[in-house]
Design an enzyme around this catalytic site. Structure first.
Site, PDB file in Angstrom:
ATOM      1  N   ASN A  11       0.829  -1.226  -0.359  1.00 55.75           N
ATOM      2  CA  ASN A  11      -0.111   0.290   0.080  1.00 55.75           C
ATOM      3  C   ASN A  11       0.714   0.890  -0.704  1.00 55.75           C
ATOM      4  OD1 ASN A  11      -1.794   2.405   1.057  1.00 55.75           O
ATOM      5  ND2 ASN A  11      -2.891   0.537   1.173  1.00 55.75           N
ATOM      6  N   ASP A  13      -0.326   4.650  -0.079  1.00 54.88           N
ATOM      7  CA  ASP A  13      -1.205   5.630   0.113  1.00 54.88           C
ATOM      8  C   ASP A  13      -0.111   6.825   0.948  1.00 54.88           C
ATOM      9  OD1 ASP A  13      -2.881   4.061  -0.583  1.00 54.88           O
ATOM     10  OD2 ASP A  13      -4.282   4.288   1.691  1.00 54.88           O
ATOM     11  N   HIS A  14       1.344   6.099   2.183  1.00 55.52           N
ATOM     12  CA  HIS A  14       1.606   7.128   2.897  1.00 55.52           C
ATOM     13  C   HIS A  14       2.423   7.890   2.014  1.00 55.52           C
ATOM     14  CE1 HIS A  14      -1.491   6.665   5.353  1.00 55.52           C
ATOM     15  NE2 HIS A  14      -1.495   5.069   5.934  1.00 55.52           N
ATOM     16  N   ARG A  22       3.670  18.871   2.649  1.00 56.82           N
ATOM     17  CA  ARG A  22       4.450  20.519   1.865  1.00 56.82           C
ATOM     18  C   ARG A  22       3.472  20.497   0.461  1.00 56.82           C
ATOM     19  NH1 ARG A  22       9.370  21.124   4.166  1.00 56.82           N
ATOM     20  NH2 ARG A  22       9.323  22.843   3.031  1.00 56.82           N
ATOM     21  N   HIS A  47      -5.295   3.723  -1.618  1.00 57.24           N
ATOM     22  CA  HIS A  47      -6.959   4.269  -1.275  1.00 57.24           C
ATOM     23  C   HIS A  47      -7.140   5.300  -1.960  1.00 57.24           C
ATOM     24  CE1 HIS A  47      -9.448   4.210   3.306  1.00 57.24           C
ATOM     25  NE2 HIS A  47      -9.903   4.780   1.671  1.00 57.24           N
ATOM     26  N   ARG A  49      -9.087   8.115  -0.982  1.00 56.34           N
ATOM     27  CA  ARG A  49     -10.661   8.557   0.299  1.00 56.34           C
ATOM     28  C   ARG A  49     -11.293   9.117  -0.077  1.00 56.34           C
ATOM     29  NH1 ARG A  49      -8.873   6.702   5.680  1.00 56.34           N
ATOM     30  NH2 ARG A  49     -10.773   8.215   6.295  1.00 56.34           N
ATOM     31  N   ARG A  53      -6.807  13.136   1.349  1.00 56.80           N
ATOM     32  CA  ARG A  53      -6.461  13.258   2.341  1.00 56.80           C
ATOM     33  C   ARG A  53      -4.572  12.709   1.481  1.00 56.80           C
ATOM     34  NH1 ARG A  53      -7.045  10.156   7.536  1.00 56.80           N
ATOM     35  NH2 ARG A  53      -9.554  11.034   7.495  1.00 56.80           N
ATOM     36  N   HIS A  54      -4.650  11.744   1.003  1.00 55.70           N
ATOM     37  CA  HIS A  54      -3.309  10.712   0.385  1.00 55.70           C
ATOM     38  C   HIS A  54      -3.788  10.845  -1.132  1.00 55.70           C
ATOM     39  CE1 HIS A  54      -5.474   7.275   1.794  1.00 55.70           C
ATOM     40  NE2 HIS A  54      -4.802   7.748   2.548  1.00 55.70           N
ATOM     41  N   GLU A  74      -8.770   0.384  -2.942  1.00 53.98           N
ATOM     42  CA  GLU A  74      -9.544   0.659  -1.646  1.00 53.98           C
ATOM     43  C   GLU A  74      -9.664   1.819  -2.118  1.00 53.98           C
ATOM     44  OE1 GLU A  74      -7.523   0.569   2.052  1.00 53.98           O
ATOM     45  OE2 GLU A  74      -6.452  -0.913   1.245  1.00 53.98           O
ATOM     46  N   THR A 104      -7.550   6.211  10.331  1.00 58.96           N
ATOM     47  CA  THR A 104      -7.092   5.010   9.414  1.00 58.96           C
ATOM     48  C   THR A 104      -8.499   4.935   9.901  1.00 58.96           C
ATOM     49  OG1 THR A 104      -5.414   3.923   8.641  1.00 58.96           O
ATOM     50  CG2 THR A 104      -5.746   4.572  10.800  1.00 58.96           C
ATOM     51  N   THR A 105      -8.353   4.088   8.817  1.00 57.93           N
ATOM     52  CA  THR A 105      -9.023   2.880   8.447  1.00 57.93           C
ATOM     53  C   THR A 105      -9.618   2.382   9.886  1.00 57.93           C
ATOM     54  OG1 THR A 105      -8.850   2.689   6.127  1.00 57.93           O
ATOM     55  CG2 THR A 105     -10.816   1.384   7.687  1.00 57.93           C
ATOM     56  N   GLU A 155     -10.801  -9.248   3.696  1.00 60.33           N
ATOM     57  CA  GLU A 155     -10.107  -8.763   3.634  1.00 60.33           C
ATOM     58  C   GLU A 155     -10.215  -8.833   5.454  1.00 60.33           C
ATOM     59  OE1 GLU A 155      -7.001  -6.191   1.869  1.00 60.33           O
ATOM     60  OE2 GLU A 155      -6.708  -5.823   3.294  1.00 60.33           O
ATOM     61  N   HIS A 198      -3.692  -4.026   7.688  1.00 58.93           N
ATOM     62  CA  HIS A 198      -3.608  -3.248   8.392  1.00 58.93           C
ATOM     63  C   HIS A 198      -2.880  -3.591  10.230  1.00 58.93           C
ATOM     64  CE1 HIS A 198      -5.373   0.371  10.206  1.00 58.93           C
ATOM     65  NE2 HIS A 198      -5.707   0.834   9.033  1.00 58.93           N
ATOM     66  N   GLY A 199      -1.865  -2.363   9.867  1.00 59.65           N
ATOM     67  CA  GLY A 199      -1.540  -2.408  11.201  1.00 59.65           C
ATOM     68  C   GLY A 199      -0.310  -3.208  11.017  1.00 59.65           C
ATOM     69  N   GLY A 220       0.548  -1.940   4.116  1.00 56.93           N
ATOM     70  CA  GLY A 220       1.360   0.587   3.561  1.00 56.93           C
ATOM     71  C   GLY A 220       2.659   0.794   5.350  1.00 56.93           C
ATOM     72  N   HIS A 221       1.582   1.249   5.731  1.00 61.53           N
ATOM     73  CA  HIS A 221       2.619   1.935   6.843  1.00 61.53           C
ATOM     74  C   HIS A 221       3.544   1.946   7.430  1.00 61.53           C
ATOM     75  CE1 HIS A 221       2.730   4.298  10.549  1.00 61.53           C
ATOM     76  NE2 HIS A 221       2.387   5.374   9.803  1.00 61.53           N
TER      77      HIS A 221
HETATM   78  N1  PXP Z   1      -6.090  -3.675   4.657  1.00 63.67           N
HETATM   79  C1  PXP Z   1      -7.017  -2.293   4.110  1.00 63.67           C
HETATM   80  C2  PXP Z   1      -8.106  -3.153   3.957  1.00 63.67           C
HETATM   81  C3  PXP Z   1      -6.637  -0.985   4.234  1.00 63.67           C
HETATM   82  O1  PXP Z   1      -7.181  -0.108   4.817  1.00 63.67           O
HETATM   83  C4  PXP Z   1      -5.049  -0.390   5.189  1.00 63.67           C
HETATM   84  C5  PXP Z   1      -4.951   1.058   5.136  1.00 63.67           C
HETATM   85  O2  PXP Z   1      -4.999   1.671   4.265  1.00 63.67           O
HETATM   86  C6  PXP Z   1      -4.749  -1.649   4.806  1.00 63.67           C
HETATM   87  C7  PXP Z   1      -4.974  -2.663   4.236  1.00 63.67           C
HETATM   88  C8  PXP Z   1      -2.818  -1.590   4.817  1.00 63.67           C
HETATM   89  O3  PXP Z   1      -2.767  -0.613   6.001  1.00 63.67           O
HETATM   90  P1  PXP Z   1      -1.765  -0.419   7.148  1.00 63.67           P
HETATM   91  O4  PXP Z   1      -1.406   0.778   6.255  1.00 63.67           O
HETATM   92  O5  PXP Z   1      -1.563   0.042   8.164  1.00 63.67           O
HETATM   93  O6  PXP Z   1      -0.331  -1.584   6.225  1.00 63.67           O
END
Ligand code: PXP
Length: 248
Positions: A11, A13-14, A22, A47, A49, A53-54, A74, A104-105, A155, A198-199, A220-221
């Site tokens: 992912n 996004d970040h 910036r 994602h 959104r 935001r990203h 997403e 976050t979600t 998921e 996630h996480g 992702g993060h």
């Molecule tokens: N899966 C889904 C459905 C998510 O919404 C996210 C966060 O956007 C992730 C996975 C990835 O999560 P993380 O960025 O915490 O790894």
């Protein structure tokens, strides 16, 4: 019996979060996606959104043009997002709940409470050729509803487990993991393909990588954070190594 290789969706996004902080043109999420591809990512997750935001609309256009691996798009289950998805027809669409004020979600989608609407919503995306997954908690009610509304994939939200591990709450983490694994078993029985995410980090990926029915992880993060110190390519390769090691 050999277990199929688990797919890793990265992912990005970040990378866009950092860019937007910036108002600059860099770092470019498409560049990150291409590095992720080269490092062995099986897919790229982004994602879009509602508040942009990203990831922005132009990022999705650029990712669709640039990627060789599938895009997992997403989005919230809104009319606006459905129109965007139907225009792009990405390989995969993951429907997530979205609240503007959340960082976050935070939770899973309420599939059981929105089943009638979601059935038609998912059918339109499926007919357009996208594989729809639903981001949900491990509650049996939600998993059964996911099967009923016609989504081929769920998921499972691993965020609470990762938070318990980070906070040193071993008992709560073990309980949450048991719930997630029961959810995996139920979903598989119902014929759903199971993904998780996630996480996730190097410290939390192993039990999910070791579960044969979980076909894909989306991360992702943590990877983007590690990339600050070691670079994106080695950060992803290390995650891949840990996934393969846990799978054996
Ligand atoms: N899966 C889904 C459905 C998510 O919404 C996210 C966060 O956007 C992730 C996975 C990835 O999560 P993380 O960025 O915490 O790894």
């Amino acid at each position: 019996m050999t277990t199929p290789r688990q797919r890793l969706g990265v992912n990005i996004d970040h990378v866009a979060t950092l860019r937007n902080a910036r108002g600059s043109a860099y770092p470019d999420p498409v560049r990150a996606a291409l590095i992720a591809e080269a490092a062995g990512a099986d897919g790229i997750t982004a994602h879009l959104r509602e508040d942009r935001r990203h990831i922005r609309d132009a990022d999705i256009d650029a990712l669709m043009d640039a990627l060789s691996v599938p895009l997992n798009f997403e989005m919230a289950a809104t009319a606006e997002m459905q129109a965007i998805a139907l225009r792009h027809k990405p390989h995969a669409i993951c429907l997530v709940p979205e609240k503007r004020e959340e960082r976050t979600t935070e939770g899973g989608l309420d599939v059981a409470g929105d089943a009638n609407r979601l059935t038609g919503y998912i059918a339109a995306l499926t007919e357009a050729g996208s594989r729809v997954s639903l981001f949900i908690g491990h509650d049996a009610r939600q998993i059964e509803a996911a099967a009923r509304v016609g989504a081929p994939v769920i998921e499972l939200h691993t965020g609470a487990y990762c938070d318990f591990v980070a906070d040193g709450q071993a008992e709560a983490a073990a309980q949450e993991l048991a719930g997630l694994l029961a959810g995996v078993a139920l979903a598989s029985e119902l014929g759903l393909e199971v993904h998780a995410g996630h996480g996730l980090s190097y410290a939390t990926v192993a039990p999910f990588a070791a579960t044969p029915q979980i076909r894909e992880l989306n991360i992702g993060h943590f990877l983007i954070s590690e990339a600050v110190f070691m670079g994106l390519d080695p950060a992803i390769r290390e995650m891949r190594r840990l996934m393969d090691a846990a799978r054996v």
